[in-house]
Design a protein around this motif. Sequence first.
Motif, mmCIF file in Angstrom:
data_model
loop_
_atom_site.group_PDB
_atom_site.id
_atom_site.type_symbol
_atom_site.label_atom_id
_atom_site.label_comp_id
_atom_site.label_asym_id
_atom_site.label_seq_id
_atom_site.Cartn_x
_atom_site.Cartn_y
_atom_site.Cartn_z
ATOM 1 N N THR A 35 0.830 -1.204 0.000
ATOM 2 C CA THR A 35 0.000 0.000 0.000
ATOM 3 C C THR A 35 0.865 1.255 0.000
ATOM 4 N N GLU A 36 1.900 1.262 0.830
ATOM 5 C CA GLU A 36 2.797 2.419 0.887
ATOM 6 C C GLU A 36 3.565 2.593 -0.422
ATOM 7 N N LEU A 37 3.974 1.511 -1.031
ATOM 8 C CA LEU A 37 4.688 1.572 -2.308
ATOM 9 C C LEU A 37 3.781 2.098 -3.413
ATOM 10 N N GLN A 38 2.543 1.638 -3.435
ATOM 11 C CA GLN A 38 1.591 2.109 -4.437
ATOM 12 C C GLN A 38 1.333 3.605 -4.262
ATOM 13 N N ALA A 39 1.161 4.057 -3.026
ATOM 14 C CA ALA A 39 0.928 5.476 -2.766
ATOM 15 C C ALA A 39 2.132 6.311 -3.201
ATOM 16 N N PHE A 40 3.326 5.828 -2.923
ATOM 17 C CA PHE A 40 4.540 6.550 -3.323
ATOM 18 C C PHE A 40 4.622 6.661 -4.843
ATOM 19 N N CYS A 41 4.342 5.559 -5.536
ATOM 20 C CA CYS A 41 4.416 5.562 -7.007
ATOM 21 C C CYS A 41 3.402 6.525 -7.608
ATOM 22 N N LEU A 42 2.177 6.505 -7.091
ATOM 23 C CA LEU A 42 1.152 7.409 -7.605
ATOM 24 C C LEU A 42 1.482 8.866 -7.304
ATOM 25 N N GLN A 43 2.075 9.109 -6.148
ATOM 26 C CA GLN A 43 2.430 10.460 -5.740
ATOM 27 C C GLN A 43 3.542 11.038 -6.617
ATOM 28 N N ASN A 44 4.458 10.190 -7.077
ATOM 29 C CA ASN A 44 5.609 10.659 -7.843
ATOM 30 C C ASN A 44 5.529 10.336 -9.336
ATOM 31 N N ALA A 45 4.372 9.894 -9.813
ATOM 32 C CA ALA A 45 4.232 9.503 -11.220
ATOM 33 C C ALA A 45 4.485 10.669 -12.163
ATOM 34 N N ASN A 46 4.120 11.886 -11.765
ATOM 35 C CA ASN A 46 4.309 13.030 -12.656
ATOM 36 C C ASN A 46 5.779 13.415 -12.807
ATOM 37 N N LYS A 47 6.651 12.924 -11.959
ATOM 38 C CA LYS A 47 8.089 13.218 -12.045
ATOM 39 C C LYS A 47 8.872 12.096 -12.723
ATOM 40 N N ASP A 48 8.203 11.020 -13.081
ATOM 41 C CA ASP A 48 8.880 9.848 -13.633
ATOM 42 C C ASP A 48 9.051 9.991 -15.144
ATOM 43 N N PRO A 49 10.307 10.088 -15.617
ATOM 44 C CA PRO A 49 10.506 10.271 -17.054
ATOM 45 C C PRO A 49 10.091 9.057 -17.882
ATOM 46 N N LEU A 50 9.987 7.892 -17.277
ATOM 47 C CA LEU A 50 9.520 6.723 -18.019
ATOM 48 C C LEU A 50 8.022 6.814 -18.311
ATOM 49 N N LEU A 51 7.293 7.548 -17.480
ATOM 50 C CA LEU A 51 5.862 7.703 -17.689
ATOM 51 C C LEU A 51 5.527 8.977 -18.461
ATOM 52 N N THR A 52 6.259 10.054 -18.203
ATOM 53 C CA THR A 52 5.928 11.346 -18.811
ATOM 54 C C THR A 52 6.734 11.643 -20.059
ATOM 55 N N GLY A 53 7.827 10.940 -20.257
ATOM 56 C CA GLY A 53 8.685 11.208 -21.406
ATOM 57 C C GLY A 53 9.710 12.286 -21.086
ATOM 58 N N VAL A 54 10.699 12.385 -21.931
ATOM 59 C CA VAL A 54 11.766 13.369 -21.742
ATOM 60 C C VAL A 54 11.665 14.388 -22.865
ATOM 61 N N PRO A 55 11.646 15.672 -22.542
ATOM 62 C CA PRO A 55 11.615 16.678 -23.612
ATOM 63 C C PRO A 55 12.841 16.529 -24.512
ATOM 64 N N SER A 56 12.643 16.704 -25.800
ATOM 65 C CA SER A 56 13.756 16.485 -26.732
ATOM 66 C C SER A 56 14.917 17.438 -26.466
ATOM 67 N N SER A 57 14.640 18.607 -25.914
ATOM 68 C CA SER A 57 15.729 19.546 -25.630
ATOM 69 C C SER A 57 16.600 19.068 -24.465
ATOM 70 N N ASP A 58 16.050 18.247 -23.581
ATOM 71 C CA ASP A 58 16.794 17.752 -22.420
ATOM 72 C C ASP A 58 17.366 16.358 -22.632
ATOM 73 N N ASN A 59 17.062 15.728 -23.750
ATOM 74 C CA ASN A 59 17.457 14.348 -23.984
ATOM 75 C C ASN A 59 18.889 14.273 -24.525
ATOM 76 N N PRO A 60 19.840 13.762 -23.730
ATOM 77 C CA PRO A 60 21.222 13.685 -24.222
ATOM 78 C C PRO A 60 21.421 12.572 -25.250
ATOM 79 N N PHE A 61 20.437 11.701 -25.445
ATOM 80 C CA PHE A 61 20.565 10.583 -26.377
ATOM 81 C C PHE A 61 19.827 10.821 -27.690
ATOM 82 N N ARG A 62 19.335 12.034 -27.909
ATOM 83 C CA ARG A 62 18.622 12.309 -29.156
ATOM 84 C C ARG A 62 19.596 12.197 -30.332
#
Length: 70
Positions: A35-62
């Motif tokens: 339960t605590e792990l699920q709450a943490f993941c949901l709370q920080n989902a907006n900061k996760d680059p795997l879920l939100t993507g990386v802006p092309s200007s910040d992507n060093p691998f473009r």
Amino acid sequence: MSSNSASALLKMQKNVKQLRFEAGIRRITVSQAATELQAFCLQNANKDPLLTGVPSSDNPFRPPKSCALF
């Protein structure tokens, strides 16, 4: 006391010390941890680059842009 038995005694004392340490650790149930792990993941989902993507200007691998000289 032979060195063999002294060595065995030291190993046993070390094992007992480790077991006492582990017995004193506070534990929680798996359901509470999940339960605590699920709450943490949901709370920080907006900061996760795997879920939100990386802006092309910040992507060093473009892929590098080609350069054209006129």
